[in-house]
Design a protein around this motif. Structure first.
Motif, PDB file in Angstrom:
ATOM      1  N   VAL A 116     -16.445  -9.797 -30.908  1.00  0.00           N
ATOM      2  CA  VAL A 116     -17.412 -10.759 -30.367  1.00  0.00           C
ATOM      3  C   VAL A 116     -16.960 -12.166 -30.733  1.00  0.00           C
ATOM      4  N   ASP A 117     -16.957 -13.044 -29.739  1.00  0.00           N
ATOM      5  CA  ASP A 117     -16.519 -14.423 -29.960  1.00  0.00           C
ATOM      6  C   ASP A 117     -17.646 -15.259 -30.556  1.00  0.00           C
ATOM      7  N   LYS A 118     -18.813 -15.234 -29.926  1.00  0.00           N
ATOM      8  CA  LYS A 118     -19.963 -15.992 -30.413  1.00  0.00           C
ATOM      9  C   LYS A 118     -21.246 -15.254 -30.048  1.00  0.00           C
ATOM     10  N   VAL A 119     -22.287 -15.521 -30.830  1.00  0.00           N
ATOM     11  CA  VAL A 119     -23.619 -15.008 -30.525  1.00  0.00           C
ATOM     12  C   VAL A 119     -24.552 -16.208 -30.360  1.00  0.00           C
ATOM     13  N   TYR A 120     -25.232 -16.263 -29.233  1.00  0.00           N
ATOM     14  CA  TYR A 120     -26.183 -17.340 -28.949  1.00  0.00           C
ATOM     15  C   TYR A 120     -27.602 -16.810 -29.153  1.00  0.00           C
ATOM     16  N   ILE A 121     -28.376 -17.502 -29.992  1.00  0.00           N
ATOM     17  CA  ILE A 121     -29.758 -17.122 -30.300  1.00  0.00           C
ATOM     18  C   ILE A 121     -30.686 -18.231 -29.818  1.00  0.00           C
ATOM     19  N   ALA A 122     -31.816 -17.837 -29.228  1.00  0.00           N
ATOM     20  CA  ALA A 122     -32.780 -18.833 -28.747  1.00  0.00           C
ATOM     21  C   ALA A 122     -33.249 -19.717 -29.890  1.00  0.00           C
ATOM     22  N   LYS A 123     -33.167 -21.018 -29.675  1.00  0.00           N
ATOM     23  CA  LYS A 123     -33.538 -22.001 -30.696  1.00  0.00           C
ATOM     24  C   LYS A 123     -35.031 -21.906 -31.013  1.00  0.00           C
ATOM     25  N   GLY A 124     -35.347 -21.943 -32.299  1.00  0.00           N
ATOM     26  CA  GLY A 124     -36.737 -21.947 -32.717  1.00  0.00           C
ATOM     27  C   GLY A 124     -37.374 -20.579 -32.826  1.00  0.00           C
ATOM     28  N   GLU A 125     -36.663 -19.517 -32.485  1.00  0.00           N
ATOM     29  CA  GLU A 125     -37.222 -18.170 -32.558  1.00  0.00           C
ATOM     30  C   GLU A 125     -37.309 -17.712 -34.012  1.00  0.00           C
ATOM     31  N   THR A 126     -38.443 -17.097 -34.370  1.00  0.00           N
ATOM     32  CA  THR A 126     -38.621 -16.568 -35.729  1.00  0.00           C
ATOM     33  C   THR A 126     -38.739 -15.054 -35.720  1.00  0.00           C
ATOM     34  N   ASP A 127     -38.417 -14.434 -34.592  1.00  0.00           N
ATOM     35  CA  ASP A 127     -38.502 -12.982 -34.454  1.00  0.00           C
ATOM     36  C   ASP A 127     -37.571 -12.292 -35.460  1.00  0.00           C
TER      37      ASP A 127
END
Length: 254
Positions: free
Chosen positions: A32-43
């Motif tokens: 995996v090159d990169k993982v993008y996570i939704a900003k501000g998520e606390t899940d």
């Protein structure tokens, strides 16, 4: 259901989206090159994905949901998208060992934050064609070994090792300790390309598309090399500059 799983995990552009699909890819050891996570998520699940990815040395980027929506193929990303690498990254020692195995003076290309995957792919293609021993890129603020890079490289990523490092300035110090001379490409360089001695162990640094080399990288260069410009345009595209310098090295080493 099986069709949906296939689409999430193996699209042509290397996008892996959705929480379960990304968790499965990380568990399976997918490159995996990169993982993008939704900003501000606390899940909690997204937090687990982020920590697992970081634990594997994968860059995790917080991204606006609009960016994730634009990247999404399935339109069901659930706040997380991973971009698969088309192959495993090599180590810097692998690249230097490749030169030793061939009995050749190392010739390495260092890309200082090339963000355009087409440029990086073109650099890799030229480096492989010129007989360079490897390409080194930074982990952040750089394109990685994505499907677009692979396509632009015309398959060269299958033959040329590419390493990824956390700190380019530390890398350049390491290369100098290994006996390589560092040649940075710069429009204001004091050394003309045709005066530079590229016959020995050399690392050629190619700056980013917009800003060229960063200050700290520039300070680590032994020589700042300029390409003679005869027309009205005063600079070349990053991949074109790499090609000119690499083939001067080929000429000198022939």
């Amino acid at each position: 259901m099986r069709q949906q799983h296939r689409e999430q995990n193996s699209p042509a552009d290397g996008i892996i989206e959705g929480r379960n699909a990304v968790i499965e890819a990380l568990r399976a050891g997918t490159a995996v090159d990169k993982v993008y996570i939704a900003k501000g998520e606390t899940d909690a699940t997204l937090g687990h994905i982020a920590s697992t990815a970081r634990g594997k040395g994968i860059v995790v980027v917080e991204a606006d949901r609009r960016k994730l929506d634009a990247m999404s193929v399935t339109h069901s990303h659930q706040g997380v998208i991973a971009v698969a690498a088309v192959r495993e990254y090599a180590s810097v020692s692998d690249i230097l060992q490749s030169a030793r195995d061939k009995g050749e003076a190392p010739l390495v290309v260092v890309c200082d934050e090339l963000s355009d995957p087409h440029n990086l792919g073109a650099v890799i293609r030229t480096a492989e064609a010129a007989g360079a021993h490897g390409v080194i890129i930074p982990k952040r603020r750089s394109a990685g070994l994505t499907a677009i890079v692979a396509k632009t490289s015309a398959g060269a990523v299958s033959y040329l090792p590419v390493a990824r490092v956390a700190n380019l300035t530390a890398l350049l110090r390491e290369l100098k300790e290994e006996g390589l001379w560092v040649f940075g490409t710069a429009a204001d360089g004091a050394t003309s390309l045709y005066q530079a001695d590229l016959k020995g162990p050399a690392a050629i640094v190619i700056g980013s598309e917009g800003n060229g080399m960063s200050r700290l990288v520039r300070e680590q260069c032994d020589f700042l090399v300029s390409i003679p410009m005869r027309g009205q345009v005063n600079s070349l595209n990053a991949s074109a500059a790499a090609a000119v310098v690499l083939y001067e090295a080929v000429r000198q080493r022939s």
